[in-house]
Design a protein around this motif. Structure first.
Motif, PDB file in Angstrom:
ATOM      1  N   HIS A  67       1.868  -1.637  -8.673  1.00  0.00           N
ATOM      2  CA  HIS A  67       3.090  -1.706  -7.875  1.00  0.00           C
ATOM      3  C   HIS A  67       3.394  -0.291  -7.465  1.00  0.00           C
ATOM      4  CE1 HIS A  67       7.500  -1.769  -7.236  1.00  0.00           C
ATOM      5  NE2 HIS A  67       7.225  -2.925  -6.663  1.00  0.00           N
ATOM      6  N   VAL A  68       3.606  -0.095  -6.164  1.00  0.00           N
ATOM      7  CA  VAL A  68       3.910   1.268  -5.736  1.00  0.00           C
ATOM      8  C   VAL A  68       5.295   1.301  -5.118  1.00  0.00           C
ATOM      9  CG1 VAL A  68       1.546   1.993  -5.423  1.00  0.00           C
ATOM     10  CG2 VAL A  68       2.743   0.843  -3.564  1.00  0.00           C
ATOM     11  N   LEU A  69       5.943   2.431  -5.351  1.00  0.00           N
ATOM     12  CA  LEU A  69       7.321   2.537  -4.869  1.00  0.00           C
ATOM     13  C   LEU A  69       7.371   2.759  -3.371  1.00  0.00           C
ATOM     14  CD1 LEU A  69       9.371   4.611  -7.421  1.00  0.00           C
ATOM     15  CD2 LEU A  69       9.651   2.230  -6.756  1.00  0.00           C
ATOM     16  N   ARG A  88       3.976   4.196   1.808  1.00  0.00           N
ATOM     17  CA  ARG A  88       3.653   5.184   2.821  1.00  0.00           C
ATOM     18  C   ARG A  88       2.947   6.393   2.228  1.00  0.00           C
ATOM     19  NH1 ARG A  88       9.781   4.972   4.632  1.00  0.00           N
ATOM     20  NH2 ARG A  88       9.825   5.040   2.375  1.00  0.00           N
ATOM     21  N   PHE A 132      17.921   0.691  -7.858  1.00  0.00           N
ATOM     22  CA  PHE A 132      16.673   0.078  -7.410  1.00  0.00           C
ATOM     23  C   PHE A 132      16.794  -1.423  -7.405  1.00  0.00           C
ATOM     24  CE2 PHE A 132      13.686   3.842  -8.499  1.00  0.00           C
ATOM     25  CZ  PHE A 132      14.217   4.526  -7.429  1.00  0.00           C
ATOM     26  N   MET A 165      14.062   9.725  -5.409  1.00  0.00           N
ATOM     27  CA  MET A 165      14.245   8.415  -4.780  1.00  0.00           C
ATOM     28  C   MET A 165      15.521   7.756  -5.285  1.00  0.00           C
ATOM     29  SD  MET A 165      10.497   6.800  -4.749  1.00  0.00           S
ATOM     30  CE  MET A 165       9.309   7.200  -3.480  1.00  0.00           C
ATOM     31  N   LYS A 196       9.370   6.761 -15.800  1.00  0.00           N
ATOM     32  CA  LYS A 196       9.061   8.130 -15.413  1.00  0.00           C
ATOM     33  C   LYS A 196      10.223   9.085 -15.652  1.00  0.00           C
ATOM     34  CE  LYS A 196       5.682   6.599 -12.104  1.00  0.00           C
ATOM     35  NZ  LYS A 196       6.171   5.237 -11.764  1.00  0.00           N
ATOM     36  N   HIS A 253       9.745   1.746 -12.778  1.00  0.00           N
ATOM     37  CA  HIS A 253       9.337   3.083 -12.347  1.00  0.00           C
ATOM     38  C   HIS A 253      10.354   4.115 -12.802  1.00  0.00           C
ATOM     39  CE1 HIS A 253       5.929   2.435  -9.595  1.00  0.00           C
ATOM     40  NE2 HIS A 253       6.506   1.284  -9.266  1.00  0.00           N
ATOM     41  N   PRO A 277       2.932   9.592 -10.362  1.00  0.00           N
ATOM     42  CA  PRO A 277       3.944   9.422  -9.319  1.00  0.00           C
ATOM     43  C   PRO A 277       3.747   8.119  -8.557  1.00  0.00           C
ATOM     44  CG  PRO A 277       2.903  11.579  -9.160  1.00  0.00           C
ATOM     45  CD  PRO A 277       2.173  10.841 -10.197  1.00  0.00           C
ATOM     46  N   GLY A 278       4.831   7.381  -8.477  1.00  0.00           N
ATOM     47  CA  GLY A 278       4.865   6.268  -7.549  1.00  0.00           C
ATOM     48  C   GLY A 278       4.100   5.025  -7.929  1.00  0.00           C
ATOM     49  N   THR A 279       3.398   5.032  -9.042  1.00  0.00           N
ATOM     50  CA  THR A 279       2.597   3.847  -9.341  1.00  0.00           C
ATOM     51  C   THR A 279       2.999   3.227 -10.668  1.00  0.00           C
ATOM     52  OG1 THR A 279       0.977   5.332 -10.316  1.00  0.00           O
ATOM     53  CG2 THR A 279       0.543   4.542  -8.087  1.00  0.00           C
ATOM     54  N   TRP A 285      10.262  -6.792  -4.701  1.00  0.00           N
ATOM     55  CA  TRP A 285      11.198  -6.697  -3.578  1.00  0.00           C
ATOM     56  C   TRP A 285      10.514  -5.953  -2.451  1.00  0.00           C
ATOM     57  CZ3 TRP A 285      13.364  -2.285  -1.324  1.00  0.00           C
ATOM     58  CH2 TRP A 285      14.463  -2.516  -0.462  1.00  0.00           C
ATOM     59  N   ARG A 286      10.723  -6.445  -1.230  1.00  0.00           N
ATOM     60  CA  ARG A 286      10.145  -5.751  -0.074  1.00  0.00           C
ATOM     61  C   ARG A 286      11.228  -5.421   0.896  1.00  0.00           C
ATOM     62  NH1 ARG A 286       4.683  -6.041  -0.185  1.00  0.00           N
ATOM     63  NH2 ARG A 286       3.920  -7.584  -1.655  1.00  0.00           N
ATOM     64  N   LYS A 287      11.023  -4.299   1.504  1.00  0.00           N
ATOM     65  CA  LYS A 287      12.051  -3.838   2.418  1.00  0.00           C
ATOM     66  C   LYS A 287      12.204  -4.771   3.595  1.00  0.00           C
ATOM     67  CE  LYS A 287      13.866   0.601   3.337  1.00  0.00           C
ATOM     68  NZ  LYS A 287      13.581   2.013   3.371  1.00  0.00           N
ATOM     69  N   SER A 338      17.192   2.959   0.077  1.00  0.00           N
ATOM     70  CA  SER A 338      16.613   3.177   1.390  1.00  0.00           C
ATOM     71  C   SER A 338      15.317   3.986   1.323  1.00  0.00           C
ATOM     72  CB  SER A 338      17.610   3.932   2.271  1.00  0.00           C
ATOM     73  OG  SER A 338      17.993   5.122   1.605  1.00  0.00           O
ATOM     74  N   ALA A 339      15.170   4.751   0.242  1.00  0.00           N
ATOM     75  CA  ALA A 339      13.978   5.584   0.135  1.00  0.00           C
ATOM     76  C   ALA A 339      12.759   4.761  -0.219  1.00  0.00           C
ATOM     77  CB  ALA A 339      14.200   6.662  -0.921  1.00  0.00           C
ATOM     78  N   LEU A 340      12.973   3.543  -0.570  1.00  0.00           N
ATOM     79  CA  LEU A 340      11.862   2.759  -1.097  1.00  0.00           C
ATOM     80  C   LEU A 340      11.117   2.013   0.000  1.00  0.00           C
ATOM     81  CD1 LEU A 340      13.436   1.158  -4.268  1.00  0.00           C
ATOM     82  CD2 LEU A 340      12.230   3.321  -4.018  1.00  0.00           C
ATOM     83  N   GLN A 341       9.871   1.845  -0.253  1.00  0.00           N
ATOM     84  CA  GLN A 341       9.047   0.968   0.590  1.00  0.00           C
ATOM     85  C   GLN A 341       8.001   0.359  -0.336  1.00  0.00           C
ATOM     86  OE1 GLN A 341       9.535  -0.206   3.421  1.00  0.00           O
ATOM     87  NE2 GLN A 341       8.050   0.354   4.967  1.00  0.00           N
ATOM     88  N   PRO A 342       8.465  -0.515  -1.264  1.00  0.00           N
ATOM     89  CA  PRO A 342       7.544  -0.945  -2.318  1.00  0.00           C
ATOM     90  C   PRO A 342       6.431  -1.829  -1.780  1.00  0.00           C
ATOM     91  CG  PRO A 342       9.816  -1.557  -2.786  1.00  0.00           C
ATOM     92  CD  PRO A 342       9.752  -1.193  -1.351  1.00  0.00           C
ATOM     93  N   GLY A 343       5.403  -1.908  -2.571  1.00  0.00           N
ATOM     94  CA  GLY A 343       4.299  -2.763  -2.201  1.00  0.00           C
ATOM     95  C   GLY A 343       3.354  -2.902  -3.369  1.00  0.00           C
ATOM     96  N   VAL A 344       2.332  -3.745  -3.164  1.00  0.00           N
ATOM     97  CA  VAL A 344       1.365  -3.959  -4.231  1.00  0.00           C
ATOM     98  C   VAL A 344       0.010  -3.495  -3.752  1.00  0.00           C
ATOM     99  CG1 VAL A 344       0.241  -5.674  -5.662  1.00  0.00           C
ATOM    100  CG2 VAL A 344       2.680  -5.857  -5.167  1.00  0.00           C
TER     101      VAL A 344
END
Lengths: 473, 100, 218, 100, 507, 88, 156, 82
Positions: free
Chosen positions: G129-131, G134, B27, G78, B39, B35, G114-116, B95-97, G84-90
């Motif tokens: 923060h989310v992984l 989408r 990651f 992930m 988890k 994360h 999950p994901g948060t 980090w952003r894609k 590549s599976a990631l599309q993080p965001g806030v």
């Protein structure tokens, strides 16, 4: 009785802590007085009836821990208590009420003394490690207490030296335990004599090196001058007079006790401590002669004087070397305590600590200077002081074994000591410059130093009892 | 039966641990690694604990094992929040894609 | 140059010592056997606790003295008393600490109790208590210490004094720390309980004293 | 090679590492770390060597517990001194010898 | 502890206790201090008298304490010791009187008189030491007690003098200590005994004993100011006059000379020393010192320096006497120990008077001083003549015995040495006398301080001591056959040393 | 005991070491602190496995303690040690 | 107030029993432990107005466990797929929860969903923060919020 | 070579590595963290040496106290520097 020598300081130290910052003086005095009495009683008991053993918990070595008081330890106990009581009186007069160094002074002193007494009595290598740490941390605390940057730096240097020293010692103990399954000195002695694998040699070496580091033997002396020179005078006195002796005592104890078969077989190795001792004498004296600050001079003198103690190691084969070493320890202990106390008084009175600033103090503060001079006599090994007796014994032993070089070193060391002692006296005898101010100091400061200095000299007139005590095994 | 179940759970636990480590390695930034650890590793721990609890000789021992899990969960929740918050307050951007 | 010498010396030391260790014959004294043999009269069932508080209880007495001493030294050194206001810790952290601290107390007492018959004991219990205090302090729920008052000092030195009192009391009817076998159990428990509180306070004090002078100024 | 002997060897290495660290490192915090590494090494040797035949020996274990307490005390004390020095001088290293 | 054991200790205590008390006295308590001083000195004299009577009656006085197992602090009062004790006790009285006058109104007197008393105590200890260990203890104590006196003035110059003094004496002390311990190691004790103790060892140890002798001689030779170890003595002239008197006549130099006597007679034994070939080298060094000291004295303009070099020369008369094998030389040496003391102290008292009264420090400033200060100058003249060995003075007696001793020992060259020395003595003293009496009085003296304090010439406390000692010089010269004279004592001692061989000097 | 505990403990140890290596190499201070988390979970896991793999029930206590206290290091790091202007 | 403390007391007693592995011979020391712990928790965490509804507890725990496993599984997947599976965001949420325990619980628990991952809780706003932006997280978060409200006995 | 031994060996290596890193790391915070890791690994080692008492103590002290002390000290130094 000997157990109380350990419990008593622990008790009064904790109660002094409970009483709160800056309190506990009288408690400490009472405790110290009782300790002095106990030490004397113990010594006379030993002279009369031989060594005393106390099996803690009733288990006995090797399962439990034994306390053993023989002549050697009783002598060191006596020395410690003899110095501690006048020092306490001195310290009480020395510190101002609001001095930051005094807030927890008495608890620290109490723990220090407990550590010392416990160390002298212990017959268990690991227990000795704990006492070493108790001693070391208390000493560091006393150096640092309430101090400025220089003192703190000195304390840190001291702390690391003492920690590394006890670390090496601990590893040695670990190896010994691994090899024999016990850490009791008296159980170990026959075992080591019977068989000593290489590991035990390494262990012995580690313990010795660690303890030498703690004794500040040249070239491990680097930490001593700043610590002893920078601490408040009563603390310097206590550290120089007894604390460094504790690890010397241990070296001696191990050397003639469990490791005696190793040292017998070691050949030239026995010369190593003596060589370092000789170098310490020369280097310490040289630095003392050069030192500009009075307490630095005295601290370097400690480095030099400790060297004498190590000269006895090649001589230990003949009877009397032990006595000579203890006599020197007494001489230096009493004299150095007196000297630091006198120096503290001088510095307090003149408000500065340069040797060059001492002109005229002989006239203004004769008692203090007298104390300094008497202590100096002992350090130089001039008669009729106890230092002289130690020197006499050392030289005679050296001659009897034809170790000329040791005799030579002792003589030269005495002369070098004369150089730095008279450097101070000379300055003191000069006429005071017109603008010099000497603030009055409490008489207690002057007389306590004098008492110790006089004791160091008077012991030179009667060493028979002490020698007899040390001879008890 | 219990042994098989226990073993299976242990293996699953190990897998989650492995995944957590993998996440840590792969990651891209602090947040996403948090994360992974918070988890996956905790899930792994849970599986292992349950697996072992199945073998326990009495209830109390089993419960003791299981007790560890909520403790670990609470701890990691607290720590990961503390770290994330601190990272955020220090201005470390996630980090952003799109950036790549 | 110095670096090279030290590294070389250390390497030689390691090689020599490990070599010597590999050659070592079994030790001639097996203390663990002696410990097991005397365990029944020691007052506890766990050999390490028996060694710590009975066979070599004197070591422990001095060890507590060392710890207390360290605290006193830290007090004696004197630390700036400038305490600046720190931003409030996040409620999450505080909640965590509030929840965890009582748990830790239970765990600490458990460790103390368990020490009588299996690993555990006063020191571990004290450490857990101290950890609870550290956690509370980190969560801004427990202020740092300035200079301990009488009650706190009593708590700090109490355990040691109890230990000392028991040891000295036993001295009057035998050797130092020579417990009568039938009473050894509760005496050791008494000592350990005192020690747990004091050790907890001392260890916590080490942190609370040190961390008080500078705050989180971010 | 038993576990005891293995860890005893590790202890020796740690000890050497620690001593070298204390000697060579100037930064005081690092020196404190080095001292602790050194102490841990000695502890490992104490227990490891005594248990080289695989039998647990409570005596060295108790000693090590004592030693750990002492080490903690020393570490805290050293930290206090370092921090005090830093407050007073702004330095985290010891000054060079001024006299000799 | 019986009376015979107590008496030697009482002699020590009679100066030690007043000394310690004086230290404790506040500076301003002048009267009490003076009283204590004089009381001590008088008590000591009385005690010494008791001793003399007792020793003549054949009593033996001694006491010893164990310091370490096998190491005793031992005292005895024998005839030889008494000779020295008496000299010191008598001269101490006069020196004290003189010092009281000399230092009137000066600062730091408590310290001065305290150390002064300690000095005398040390001298007594040296005189009464019954073994080399005890001797050494007091020998070093003497060094320590004299240092504060030498530097008493507290000026940079006095510090230099004091430092030189220390360097010489401490080094000497170290060498002496080595010798003593070596000897102690060989013998197991170092007790003084008639005819020596060293011969007990047997011939295998001859070389070692020779080496030890060398060490011991270097050790005591420093204080006895034997060339080339004499460098400190002229330097120490910076001290106040009473101290110089003490150094030259009463204590320090004498202690060295006395040490040589003890070592040669009672450690080695004169015969054994002769058999080890030790005496000739000693005599040679003594001779060298005699000539060199006198020679150097010639060129000193500073009065006290001239006197100091004179001391260097004169003290070696004693050494020479000791080194001359045979009873007559011994008598000469011993008697000179006393005579030199009396004469030299007279000279120093006078020099002090000149300096204190008129500010005269140099020979060249002494013109006509005899008319200004007649009594002082008469005393000075007597002392100077004694030094030259003029008839009727004490010096004549010693020189005569020494010369006879030399010829008896078969060392005729020593006679020439003595003659040369006498000539040189005359050469440096006569010009002074000439200036004193025959030159005209200058218009102003270099610095006239205490012009008229009661007496016309100078304060009476300064005047009395030199006059008395000058009288004693004459008495010792004229009444030498009296039973209580120094000469008779010296004979008594020599008789005991040479196993009752009757000593008759054949002129 | 099923015999699987020890291999899995070994696997977890490997895992831990690899993770430590990675985290130690990580560029930011936070990466280092992840180790505390790692220990809270992985270390505890290893300990309980060891307990069942022959180390004795006691090790569960150790694991419990570790789970309970591992957080403190992380929190201390976040609240006290992690500074702006550090080496990030 | 008292019942709440009794409840805690009971909890601690159970905890002791579990720790002691069922042994009861140390009950009196356990009693001390429980008493002390209860006292400490009473001081640190005075019983609040909103008492937890114990009835809701099992449901919440079950929900939590389910999602937590799902979350672990998701992140593991992930991780296996890599970056590549990631599309993080806030993400920023407005919490509809009372201040105190509820919000804290929300913040903590969401980190294990999950994901948060919660980043900052300020008043009633929670930043996450989310992984993977989408994923539709709103529903899940909403459900969690509802359950917590139920647990704390706050009306919808 | 038994599995235990492999485990021990790996643990030993990890201990040495972490000790080395805690002394050699160029960043102080890393050094301290490595030291904490070292302490926890030591706890594992104690567990392997069947010295659980020490393991407990090491875990409690290393995780709870020493780590916090060191990190706090580090933070104090850093703060004043900044």
């Amino acid at each position: 009785m000997m157990v109380w020598l350990i419990l008593l300081p622990l008790l009064w130290a904790s109660f002094a802590f409970l009483l709160g910052p800056g309190r506990g003086t009288w408690l400490a005095m009472a405790g110290l007085f009782a300790q002095l009495w106990l030490a004397f009683a113990l010594a006379s008991e030993i002279v009369a009836g031989g060594a005393v053993i106390h099996a803690i918990g009733g288990w006995g070595a090797p399962l439990g821990i034994d306390l053993v008081a023989d002549g050697l330890s009783a002598a060191m106990l006596l020395l410690t208590q003899c110095i501690a009581l006048p020092l306490a009186v001195y310290a009480h007069a020395y510190f101002k009420r609001d001095d930051p160094a005094v807030t927890y002074f008495w608890p620290l002193v109490g723990f220090l003394l407990a550590g010392l007494n416990a160390l002298f009595l212990s017959a268990d290598l690991f227990n000795i490690y704990v006492t070493l740490e108790l001693l070391g941390l208390a000493a560091v605390g006393l150096v640092a207490a309430g101090g400025g940057a220089q003192q703190i730096a000195a304390a840190l240097r001291y702390l690391f030296a003492t920690l590394v020293g006890s670390g090496a010692y601990l590893l040695g103990v670990a190896l010994i335990y691994g090899a024999y399954g016990t850490v009791s000195i008296h159980t170990l002695t026959p075992l080591i004599t019977a068989e000593a694998p290489d590991l035990v040699w390494i262990a012995g070496g580690l313990m010795m090196v660690g303890l030498m580091l703690k004794t500040a033997l040249f070239p491990f002396h680097f930490w001593l001058p700043p610590a002893h020179g920078g601490a408040p005078a009563p603390v310097s006195a206590l550290l120089s007079a007894v604390v460094v002796k504790a690890s010397f005592y241990l070296i001696l104890r191990l050397w003639i006790g469990p490791f005696s078969s190793l040292t017998d077989a070691a050949g030239l190795v026995v010369w190593l401590p003596a060589l370092l001792g000789a170098l310490a004498i020369f280097w310490g004296s040289y630095q003392a002669i050069r030192a500009e600050r009075l307490k630095m001079l005295i601290a370097y003198s400690t480095v030099a004087q400790l060297g004498y103690l190590f000269l006895i190691f090649p001589l230990l084969a003949s009877a009397g070397a032990l006595q000579a070493g203890i006599m020197q320890a007494f001489a230096h202990g009493l004299a150095k305590a007196a000297m630091f106390m006198a120096a503290g008084t001088l510095i307090k009175a003149t408000g500065q600590d340069l040797v060059a600033g001492l002109a005229g103090v002989a006239e203004r503060m004769p008692v203090t200077l007298f104390a300094f001079g008497l202590a100096g006599i002992t350090l130089m090994g001039l008669p009729p002081s106890s230092g002289f007796l130690a020197k006499w014994q050392l030289i005679e032993l050296a001659l009897s074994q034809q170790y000329w070089v040791i005799a030579f070193v002792v003589l030269v060391g005495g002369l070098l000591a004369a150089v730095y002692v008279f450097r101070v006296l000379r300055q003191a005898f000069l006429l005071a410059p017109a603008n010099s101010v000497v603030t009055p100091v409490p008489r207690t400061l002057e007389w306590t130093a004098f008492v110790l200095a006089a004791a160091s000299v008077l012991l030179g007139l009667r060493g028979v009892e002490l020698m007899q005590l040390v001879g008890v095994t | 039966m219990i042994e098989i179940l226990s073993t299976a759970l242990l293996i699953v636990g190990a897998f989650f641990y492995f995944a957590g480590t993998l996440g840590l390695l792969r990651f891209p930034d602090v947040y996403s690694r948090l994360h992974a650890l918070a988890k996956a590793d905790n899930l792994g721990l849970g599986c292992v604990l349950i697996g072992l609890a199945l073998q326990a000789e009495n209830v109390a021992v089993a419960l003791k094992l299981l007790l560890i899990w909520p403790l670990a969960l609470a701890a990691s929740a607290g720590v990961s929040y503390a770290i994330a918050r601190r990272a955020d307050s220090l201005g470390i951007a996630p980090w952003r894609k799109e950036k790549q | 140059m110095k670096r090279l010498l030290v590294v070389l010396g250390a390497a030689c030391f390691v090689v020599l010592l490990i070599g010597a260790m590999l050659d070592l014959a079994p030790a001639s004294i097996a203390l663990h056997a002696a410990v097991s043999a005397n365990l029944p009269s020691s007052g506890v069932e766990h050999p390490v606790t028996a060694v710590l508080l009975n066979f070599r209880g004197y070591d422990t007495l001095l060890e507590i003295a060392v710890l207390l001493l360290a605290l006193i030294v830290i007090l004696a050194i004197g630390i700036d008393s400038t305490t600046d206001v720190r931003p409030a810790a996040s409620p999450v952290l505080q909640a965590l600490a509030r929840l965890a601290a009582p748990l830790m107390i239970v765990v600490a007492v458990y460790l103390l109790w368990v020490g009588a018959f299996r690993p555990g004991g006063a020191f571990q219990a004290g450490a857990v208590l101290a950890a609870a205090a550290v956690l509370l302090h980190l969560a801004e729920l427990l202020p740092g210490w300035q200079s301990p008052g009488l009650r706190l000092r009593l708590g700090l030195a109490g355990g040691f004094l109890i230990f000392l009192a028991v040891a000295a009391g036993l001295l009057f009817q035998g050797a130092l720390l020579e417990y009568p076998p039938e009473q050894a159990g509760w005496m050791i428990l008494l000592i350990e309980s005192g020690l747990t509180v004091s050790l907890g306070l001392i260890l916590a004090g080490l942190f609370l004293l040190l961390s008080r002078d500078d705050g989180d100024r971010s | 090679m038993s576990a005891g002997l293995l860890f005893a060897s590790v202890g020796v290495i740690l000890f050497a590492l620690g001593v070298a660290g204390v000697l060579l490192l100037g930064h005081l915090l690092r020196r404190i770390l080095a001292f602790n590494v050194m102490g841990s090494g000695a502890f490992l040797v104490l227990v490891g060597l005594a248990q080289r035949n695989g039998i647990a020996d409570p005596v060295p274990q108790a000693m090590v517990l004592t030693g750990i307490v002492v080490a903690v005390a020393a570490t805290a004390l050293a930290l206090a001194l370092v921090r005090r020095l830093y407050v007073l001088t702004g330095k985290i290293e010891l000054p060079q010898d001024d006299e000799g | 502890m019986n009376f015979n054991e107590l008496l030697p200790l009482a002699v020590l205590a009679s100066s030690l206790i007043p000394g310690l008390l004086i230290f404790a006295l506040p500076e301003s308590w002048v009267r009490l201090r003076t009283a204590l001083n004089l009381f001590g000195a008088l008590v000591k004299l009385a005690l010494v008298l008791l001793l003399i009577v007792g020793v003549q009656a054949g009593e033996s006085y001694g006491v010893h304490f164990a310091v370490l197992p096998g190491l005793d602090l031992a005292f005895k009062a024998d005839a030889l010791g008494l000779l020295f004790i008496t000299l010191s006790a008598v001269l101490w009285l006069f020196t004290t009187l003189y010092a009281i006058g000399y230092l009137e109104g000066a600062p730091r007197r408590s310290r001065f008189f305290g150390f002064f008393s300690l000095c005398v105590t040390a001298t007594m200890g040296i005189a009464m030491a019954a073994n080399l260990f005890t001797f050494f203890v007091f020998y070093e104590l003497l060094t320590l007690a004299t240092f504060p006196l030498v530097v008493h003035r507290g000026t940079a110059a006095s510090m230099r003098g004091g430092t030189t003094y220390l360097v010489y004496t401490l080094l000497g002390g170290a060498v002496l200590l080595t010798g003593i311990i070596w000897l102690h190691h060989l013998l197991g004790h170092t007790d003084f005994a008639h005819a020596g103790i060293a011969s007990a060892l047997g011939s295998a140890y001859d070389f070692q004993l020779q080496m030890i002798f060398l060490l011991l001689m270097i050790g005591v030779g420093v204080k006895a100011a034997i060339v080339p170890l004499h460098g400190w003595l002229p330097q120490a002239m910076v001290a106040p006059a009473p101290v110089s008197a003490l150094l030259h006549a009463v204590a320090v130099v004498k202690a060295g000379a006395f040490g040589i006597v003890r070592i040669v007679y009672e450690v080695y034994g004169i015969e054994f020393a002769q058999s080890l070939d030790l005496l000739l080298p000693l005599a040679l060094f003594a001779a060298l010192t005699i000539v060199w000291g006198s020679f150097r004295a010639l060129f000193q303009d500073d009065l006290k320096k001239r006197l100091a070099f004179s001391t260097v020369s004169q003290v070696s008369y004693i050494v020479l006497g000791v080194a001359l094998f045979g009873p007559i030389g011994t008598v000469g040496g011993l008697v000179h120990l006393v005579h030199q003391g009396i004469m030299k102290i007279t000279l120093f008292f006078c020099a002090g008077n000149y300096a204190e009264t008129l500010g005269i420090h140099k020979v060249s400033e002494m013109n006509g001083a005899g008319r200004r200060m007649p009594l002082t100058s008469i005393a000075f003249t007597i002392g100077a003549l004694g030094m030259m060995g003029a008839p009727l003075t004490a010096g004549a007696v010693s020189k005569a015995w020494l010369m006879d001793g030399a010829s008896a020992a078969g060392m005729d060259w020593a006679i020439w040495v003595l003659w040369t020395s006498s000539l040189l003595n005359a050469a440096y003293f006569l010009p002074i006398l000439w200036r004193l009496w025959f030159k005209s009085v200058p218009k102003v003296w270099p610095g006239e301080h205490i012009a008229a304090r009661g007496w016309r010439e100078t304060a009476w406390l300064l005047l009395l001591p030199p006059v008395v000692t000058a009288a004693m010089t004459l008495a010792a010269g004229t009444l030498s056959n009296n039973q209580m004279s120094p000469l008779s004592w010296a004979k008594l001692i020599a008789e005991r040393e040479y196993l009752h061989e009757t000593i008759i000097r054949t002129p | 005991m099923t015999g699987f505990e020890l291999p899995i403990a070994l696997f977890l140890l490997c895992n831990l070491i690899v993770a430590l290596l990675a985290a130690a190499r990580g560029p930011t201070a936070a990466d280092r602190m992840l180790m505390a988390l790692l220990f809270g979970s992985t270390g505890t896991g290893v300990l309980v496995l060891l307990a069942h793999g022959g180390g004795g029930q006691v090790l569960v206590d150790v694991a419990l303690l570790l789970a309970l206290l591992a957080a403190i290091g992380g929190i201390a790091f976040a609240r006290r040690a992690w500074q702006r202007g550090g080496d990030d | 107030m008292i019942p709440s403390l009794l409840l805690r007391c009971l909890l601690f007693a159970v905890l002791w029993w579990v720790l002691a592995e069922g042994r009861i011979d140390g009950w009196w020391l356990g009693a001390i432990a429980v008493a002390t712990a209860t006292w400490a928790s009473a001081v640190l965490l005075p019983p609040a107005a909103h008492r937890l509804r114990l009835v809701q507890m099992p449901g919440f725990v079950w929900f939590f466990l389910r999602n937590s496993i799902r979350g672990g599984f998701q992140v593991a997947m992930m991780a296996l797929r890599g970056r590549s599976a990631l599309q993080p965001g806030v993400l920023e949420l407005q919490l509809n929860l009372p201040a105190g325990g509820a919000r804290v619980l929300m913040t903590s628990v969401i980190g294990l969903m999950p994901g948060t991952l919660s980043v900052e809780l300020a008043e009633d706003r929670l930043r996450l923060h989310v992984l993977d932006v989408r994923l539709s997280l709103a529903a899940e978060v909403g459900e969690l919020e509802t359950r917590i409200r139920a647990l704390f006995g706050v009306g919808p | 070579m038994s599995l235990e031994f492999v485990f021990d060996l790996l643990l030993a290596l990890a201990i040495i590595w972490s000790a080395w890193r805690s002394l050699s790391a160029s960043r102080l915070d890393l050094a301290i963290v490595m030291f904490i890791v070292f302490g926890l690994l030591m706890a594992l080692a104690w567990a392997r040496l069947s010295a659980s008492d020490i393991g407990l103590a090491e875990a409690a002290i290393g995780a709870g106290l020493t780590g916090a002390l060191l990190l706090d000290a580090y933070g104090a130094l850093k703060r004043r520097e900044a």
